[in-house]
Write a protein that holds these residues in place. Structure first.
Motif, PDB file in Angstrom:
ATOM      1  N   THR A  10       0.849  -1.186   0.000  1.00 43.75           N
ATOM      2  CA  THR A  10       0.000   0.000   0.000  1.00 43.75           C
ATOM      3  C   THR A  10       0.888   1.240   0.000  1.00 43.75           C
ATOM      4  N   LEU A  65      -0.852  -0.797  -4.384  1.00 43.00           N
ATOM      5  CA  LEU A  65      -2.165  -0.256  -4.024  1.00 43.00           C
ATOM      6  C   LEU A  65      -1.990   1.173  -3.556  1.00 43.00           C
ATOM      7  N   ARG A 117      -6.085   1.110  -7.768  1.00 46.71           N
ATOM      8  CA  ARG A 117      -6.515   2.228  -6.932  1.00 46.71           C
ATOM      9  C   ARG A 117      -7.106   1.686  -5.648  1.00 46.71           C
ATOM     10  N   CYS A 118      -6.670   2.244  -4.516  1.00 47.96           N
ATOM     11  CA  CYS A 118      -7.122   1.726  -3.223  1.00 47.96           C
ATOM     12  C   CYS A 118      -7.080   2.814  -2.167  1.00 47.96           C
ATOM     13  N   ASP A 119      -8.208   3.057  -1.543  1.00 53.02           N
ATOM     14  CA  ASP A 119      -8.284   3.872  -0.331  1.00 53.02           C
ATOM     15  C   ASP A 119      -8.266   2.895   0.835  1.00 53.02           C
ATOM     16  N   VAL A 120      -7.136   2.800   1.514  1.00 52.77           N
ATOM     17  CA  VAL A 120      -6.967   1.764   2.531  1.00 52.77           C
ATOM     18  C   VAL A 120      -7.957   1.898   3.680  1.00 52.77           C
ATOM     19  N   SER A 151     -13.378  -0.128  -0.951  1.00 54.07           N
ATOM     20  CA  SER A 151     -12.249   0.115  -1.846  1.00 54.07           C
ATOM     21  C   SER A 151     -11.115  -0.862  -1.582  1.00 54.07           C
ATOM     22  N   ALA A 152     -10.798  -1.073  -0.316  1.00 52.49           N
ATOM     23  CA  ALA A 152      -9.704  -1.981   0.040  1.00 52.49           C
ATOM     24  C   ALA A 152     -10.037  -3.418  -0.340  1.00 52.49           C
ATOM     25  N   ALA A 201      -9.736  -3.865  -4.047  1.00 45.80           N
ATOM     26  CA  ALA A 201      -8.329  -3.866  -4.467  1.00 45.80           C
ATOM     27  C   ALA A 201      -7.694  -5.228  -4.215  1.00 45.80           C
ATOM     28  N   MET A 257      -6.253  -3.323   5.964  1.00 47.27           N
ATOM     29  CA  MET A 257      -5.491  -4.130   5.017  1.00 47.27           C
ATOM     30  C   MET A 257      -4.966  -5.401   5.679  1.00 47.27           C
TER      31      MET A 257
END
Length: 253
Positions: free
Chosen positions: A11, A35, A55-58, A63-64, A67, A119
């Motif tokens: 990430t 990510l 694309r990842c908003d942790v 979103s995570a 991903a 994550m």
């Protein structure tokens, strides 16, 4: 664990510590998924490494999760997760305009701490179902804490709290996930030459580097990446937060 041939998630992989880590993992033979909320930067590096950018908003559960699914479809379930995504916002608790907005504090904790846990839980779920390797090992998680977790400076209450949380959850996570053969580590870097640091004037960078006992310079992202690979390779490293700071201890300001 010998990372060669295995899948890895990084990430914040589009820049800074994450980019250096992605390069090291790829050079060691891993199939790397980068990510990052900044997918453009991640895509450029992914093309260079023959990896995958997602694309990842942790800090966002959907979103995570999406991903991780995308990375799994391309590379298979990951045996390594490196949490490098994070933000740092310096703001006093009581400033000239009054008390710090609660939303500012919440955002830093959400990305740095909640994002790292989010994550970890998703990657660990995949790792737990993999075939065990030597010593029954199935996976490794390395998160990024900070020396600010231990010596947070004025204006760093939110950042120090978030990184302190990352440090504090490392041991209980390692103890809980040990039954699945998953190791959990954290690295607490000091002053490193990241994009945020590179934005400062050169004289400021030199002054900060000179404050480090030895070596008297800012840390190199490649040195962080080297330690990540050591954490992955050495199966006796587990449940520990390793300072990577040149013996630096931060002053109050």
């Amino acid at each position: 664990m010998d990372i060669k041939g295995h899948a890895a998630l990084v990430t914040g992989g589009g820049s800074g510590l994450g980019a250096a880590t992605a390069r090291r993992l790829a050079a060691a033979g891993a199939r790397v998924a980068l990510l990052d909320v900044n997918v453009d930067g991640a895509q450029a590096l992914a093309r260079e490494l023959g990896g995958l950018a997602v694309r990842c908003d942790v800090a966002d559960p959907d979103s995570a999760a999406a991903a991780v699914v995308e990375a799994r479809a391309a590379h298979g379930p990951a045996r390594v997760l490196v949490n490098c995504a994070g933000i740092g916002v310096a703001k006093r608790i009581l400033g000239r305009d009054g008390p710090q907005p609660l939303g500012d504090f919440e955002r830093v904790v959400r990305v740095n701490l909640l994002g790292s846990f989010n994550m970890l839980r998703l990657a660990a779920s995949d790792m737990s179902g993999l075939e065990p390797l030597e010593d029954g090992e199935r996976g490794v998680v390395v998160s990024t804490a900070s020396v600010a977790a231990f010596e947070g400076q004025v204006g760093q209450a939110a950042y120090a709290a978030s990184k302190g949380g990352v440090a504090s959850m490392t041991l209980p996570a390692a103890r809980e996930l040990a039954q699945f053969g998953i190791r959990v580590m954290a690295i607490a870097p000091g002053l490193f030459l990241t994009p945020m640091m590179q934005g400062l004037p050169e004289e400021v960078q030199a002054s900060l580097g000179a404050s480090i006992p030895f070596p008297k310079r800012l840390g190199k992202p490649e040195e962080f990446a080297d330690l990540v690979l050591t954490c992955v390779a050495n199966r006796s490293l587990n449940g520990e937060v390793i300072r990577l700071d040149g013996a630096l201890r931060l002053p109050p300001r």
